[in-house]
Design an enzyme around this catalytic site. Structure first.
Site, PDB file in Angstrom:
ATOM      1  N   CYS A  31      -7.590  20.152 -49.627  1.00 25.87           N
ATOM      2  CA  CYS A  31      -8.781  19.291 -49.696  1.00 25.87           C
ATOM      3  C   CYS A  31      -9.020  18.585 -48.355  1.00 25.87           C
ATOM      4  O   CYS A  31      -8.234  17.723 -47.964  1.00 25.87           O
ATOM      5  CB  CYS A  31      -8.565  18.288 -50.831  1.00 25.87           C
ATOM      6  SG  CYS A  31      -9.732  16.920 -50.859  1.00 25.87           S
ATOM      7  N   CYS A  34      -9.412  14.808 -48.524  1.00 24.75           N
ATOM      8  CA  CYS A  34      -8.104  14.201 -48.816  1.00 24.75           C
ATOM      9  C   CYS A  34      -7.316  14.009 -47.526  1.00 24.75           C
ATOM     10  O   CYS A  34      -6.683  12.973 -47.322  1.00 24.75           O
ATOM     11  CB  CYS A  34      -7.298  15.085 -49.770  1.00 24.75           C
ATOM     12  SG  CYS A  34      -8.075  15.335 -51.384  1.00 24.75           S
TER      13      CYS A  34
END
Length: 107
Positions: A31, A34
């Site tokens: 991600c 993230c």
């Protein structure tokens, strides 16, 4: 300097049930957003050392935990206060938003 905790099911339950303020970043290695907020999460662990527990949950490794909290989008940062969900922020957030949320949970 505080250590950022990488939670598994048991350490997560232990931390949240212990009370106080616990900050949990639900994330995944693939991600991009993230990875963008990772330095902010590490900074929270340092800034709030001794006042809040800060950790991460890899949703790929702990999928049952992610499902239990209804994690549909990541990153998702949930702040717990005395064992209860206080508030959650979904998506990449600037450090100040995250820190402000922790400060408000600490009172």
């Amino acid at each position: 300097m505080s250590e950022l905790i990488h939670f598994n099911q048991k350490t997560f339950v232990d931390a949240v049930s212990a009370g106080g303020v616990v900050v949990v970043d639900f994330w995944a290695t693939w991600c991009g957003p993230c990875r963008m907020i990772a330095p902010a999460i590490e900074r929270l662990a340092d800034e709030f050392a001794g006042r809040a527990t800060v950790g991460k949950v890899d949703v790929d490794q702990e999928d049952a935990l992610a499902a239990a909290y209804g994690i549909m989008s990541i990153p998702c940062v949930i702040v717990f206060q005395n064992g209860q969900e206080f508030r959650r922020l979904v998506g990449a957030q600037p450090y100040e938003n995250l820190a402000g949320l922790v400060r408000s949970a600490l009172g």
